[in-house]
Design a protein around this motif. Structure first.
Motif, PDB file in Angstrom:
ATOM      1  N   ILE A  21       0.802  -1.229   0.000  1.00 14.29           N
ATOM      2  CA  ILE A  21       0.000   0.000   0.000  1.00 14.29           C
ATOM      3  C   ILE A  21       0.832   1.276   0.000  1.00 14.29           C
ATOM      4  N   GLY A  22       2.113   1.177   0.268  1.00 10.68           N
ATOM      5  CA  GLY A  22       2.979   2.346   0.256  1.00 10.68           C
ATOM      6  C   GLY A  22       2.963   3.130   1.547  1.00 10.68           C
ATOM      7  N   ASN A  23       3.886   4.058   1.642  1.00  8.60           N
ATOM      8  CA  ASN A  23       4.074   4.882   2.827  1.00  8.60           C
ATOM      9  C   ASN A  23       2.865   5.751   3.131  1.00  8.60           C
ATOM     10  N   PHE A  46       7.097   0.172  19.372  1.00 11.38           N
ATOM     11  CA  PHE A  46       7.416   1.319  18.508  1.00 11.38           C
ATOM     12  C   PHE A  46       6.364   2.378  18.798  1.00 11.38           C
ATOM     13  N   SER A  47       6.741   3.395  19.535  1.00 11.25           N
ATOM     14  CA  SER A  47       5.738   4.346  20.009  1.00 11.25           C
ATOM     15  C   SER A  47       5.128   5.195  18.897  1.00 11.25           C
ATOM     16  N   THR A  48       5.876   5.399  17.810  1.00 15.10           N
ATOM     17  CA  THR A  48       5.339   6.210  16.712  1.00 15.10           C
ATOM     18  C   THR A  48       5.588   5.518  15.373  1.00 15.10           C
ATOM     19  N   ARG A  49       4.877   5.971  14.396  1.00 16.29           N
ATOM     20  CA  ARG A  49       5.068   5.478  13.023  1.00 16.29           C
ATOM     21  C   ARG A  49       6.503   5.759  12.567  1.00 16.29           C
ATOM     22  N   GLU A  50       7.013   6.919  12.952  1.00 13.63           N
ATOM     23  CA  GLU A  50       8.383   7.290  12.604  1.00 13.63           C
ATOM     24  C   GLU A  50       9.387   6.318  13.226  1.00 13.63           C
ATOM     25  N   ASP A  51       9.173   5.946  14.490  1.00  7.38           N
ATOM     26  CA  ASP A  51      10.058   4.972  15.144  1.00  7.38           C
ATOM     27  C   ASP A  51      10.032   3.638  14.394  1.00  7.38           C
ATOM     28  N   LEU A  52       8.850   3.242  13.966  1.00  6.24           N
ATOM     29  CA  LEU A  52       8.676   1.990  13.239  1.00  6.24           C
ATOM     30  C   LEU A  52       9.423   2.021  11.903  1.00  6.24           C
ATOM     31  N   LEU A  53       9.254   3.099  11.156  1.00  2.81           N
ATOM     32  CA  LEU A  53       9.924   3.211   9.853  1.00  2.81           C
ATOM     33  C   LEU A  53      11.436   3.334  10.014  1.00  2.81           C
ATOM     34  N   LEU A  54      11.871   4.015  11.046  1.00  2.85           N
ATOM     35  CA  LEU A  54      13.309   4.140  11.300  1.00  2.85           C
ATOM     36  C   LEU A  54      13.908   2.764  11.620  1.00  2.85           C
ATOM     37  N   ALA A  55      13.221   1.986  12.425  1.00  4.77           N
ATOM     38  CA  ALA A  55      13.697   0.631  12.744  1.00  4.77           C
ATOM     39  C   ALA A  55      13.734  -0.232  11.489  1.00  4.77           C
ATOM     40  N   LEU A  56      12.737  -0.090  10.630  1.00  3.89           N
ATOM     41  CA  LEU A  56      12.727  -0.855   9.385  1.00  3.89           C
ATOM     42  C   LEU A  56      13.891  -0.428   8.493  1.00  3.89           C
ATOM     43  N   LEU A  57      14.154   0.865   8.401  1.00  3.51           N
ATOM     44  CA  LEU A  57      15.284   1.352   7.609  1.00  3.51           C
ATOM     45  C   LEU A  57      16.591   0.755   8.120  1.00  3.51           C
ATOM     46  N   LEU A  58      16.799   0.787   9.424  1.00  2.00           N
ATOM     47  CA  LEU A  58      18.047   0.264   9.976  1.00  2.00           C
ATOM     48  C   LEU A  58      18.164  -1.235   9.742  1.00  2.00           C
ATOM     49  N   ARG A  59      17.060  -1.962   9.875  1.00  5.32           N
ATOM     50  CA  ARG A  59      17.080  -3.405   9.601  1.00  5.32           C
ATOM     51  C   ARG A  59      17.400  -3.656   8.133  1.00  5.32           C
ATOM     52  N   PHE A  60      16.909  -2.818   7.286  1.00  6.50           N
ATOM     53  CA  PHE A  60      17.110  -2.922   5.846  1.00  6.50           C
ATOM     54  C   PHE A  60      18.568  -2.647   5.478  1.00  6.50           C
ATOM     55  N   VAL A 101      11.539  -0.779  -3.931  1.00  8.47           N
ATOM     56  CA  VAL A 101      10.215  -0.291  -3.537  1.00  8.47           C
ATOM     57  C   VAL A 101      10.239   0.169  -2.089  1.00  8.47           C
ATOM     58  N   ILE A 102      10.785  -0.648  -1.207  1.00  5.90           N
ATOM     59  CA  ILE A 102      10.825  -0.290   0.211  1.00  5.90           C
ATOM     60  C   ILE A 102      11.642   0.979   0.412  1.00  5.90           C
ATOM     61  N   PHE A 103      12.778   1.061  -0.261  1.00 10.13           N
ATOM     62  CA  PHE A 103      13.631   2.227  -0.091  1.00 10.13           C
ATOM     63  C   PHE A 103      12.936   3.494  -0.596  1.00 10.13           C
ATOM     64  N   LYS A 104      12.223   3.399  -1.721  1.00  8.88           N
ATOM     65  CA  LYS A 104      11.490   4.566  -2.224  1.00  8.88           C
ATOM     66  C   LYS A 104      10.449   5.021  -1.206  1.00  8.88           C
ATOM     67  N   GLU A 105       9.791   4.082  -0.568  1.00  4.13           N
ATOM     68  CA  GLU A 105       8.787   4.432   0.433  1.00  4.13           C
ATOM     69  C   GLU A 105       9.431   5.079   1.657  1.00  4.13           C
ATOM     70  N   ILE A 106      10.606   4.609   2.030  1.00  5.16           N
ATOM     71  CA  ILE A 106      11.311   5.210   3.163  1.00  5.16           C
ATOM     72  C   ILE A 106      11.823   6.605   2.793  1.00  5.16           C
ATOM     73  N   TRP A 107      12.285   6.778   1.546  1.00  4.84           N
ATOM     74  CA  TRP A 107      12.667   8.128   1.100  1.00  4.84           C
ATOM     75  C   TRP A 107      11.481   9.075   1.243  1.00  4.84           C
ATOM     76  N   ALA A 108      10.303   8.594   0.839  1.00  7.11           N
ATOM     77  CA  ALA A 108       9.102   9.430   0.950  1.00  7.11           C
ATOM     78  C   ALA A 108       8.848   9.804   2.409  1.00  7.11           C
TER      79      ALA A 108
END
Length: 189
Positions: A21-23, A46-60, A101-108
């Protein structure tokens, strides 16, 4: 379920949703539902959506950077072939399209999050240092390597967006890029 297992489950659900579904459509409620947990349980980890996406970025980024750091240029090898091998490895990675795809969504997401932007900036600083060192190990001098990195990073990152539109096989792009960078580095005439 152990806390680390729960975090993995949550990050897997987030990744799957980003692909589907995208970011822009990603919400904490959707992640909790996909992970099969309550919203409160998600927010515990993950208290916020931002925390969740940041953790996903680091895992990635961790396995990608670890793979690059295992790679060193051999100054005795032909520069064009060394570059071709590196570009081929990046462009033909079995998860290239999914990661793109994931990286583009994280850039967004980074456009609205200073923390995600800072994590991406730090990653690009490390990536530039890797490529400088790699190019110097392949025979480029420091100035040549610096100039090549100024072209290389945007080229590789842009390929995440443009590769399908270009319509050339990854192997062709790897060979073309290797020849171009050998010219940029003054190692081929």
């Amino acid at each position: 379920m152990a806390s680390q297992d729960r975090k993995t489950l949550i990050l897997d659900a987030t990744e799957a949703l980003l692909l589907e579904i995208g970011n822009a459509e990603l919400t904490m409620r959707k992640v909790a539902s996909r992970a099969g947990i309550s919203l409160g349980n998600l927010q515990y980890h993950f208290s916020t959506r931002e925390d969740l996406l940041l953790a996903l970025l680091l895992r990635f980024l961790e396995p990608y950077e670890a793979n690059l750091n295992r790679r060193a240029a051999d100054g005795s090898a032909d520069l064009t072939e060394t570059l071709h091998s590196l570009f081929r490895e990046v462009l033909t990675h079995p998860d290239f399209d999914r990661y793109s795809v994931i990286f583009k969504e994280i850039w967004a997401a980074a456009t609205h999050s200073a923390d995600i932007r800072a994590a991406l900036d730090a990653y690009y600083v490390r990536l530039a240092a890797f490529y400088r060192s790699f190019l110097e190990g392949a025979g480029a001098d420091a100035l040549q390597a610096e100039r090549a990195v100024l072209i290389l990073l945007p080229l590789l990152e842009g390929s995440c967006v443009t590769r399908k539109a270009i319509g050339r096989p990854a192997e062709d792009l790897a060979a073309i890029w290797a020849e171009a960078f050998a010219l940029i580095l003054g190692q081929k005439g």
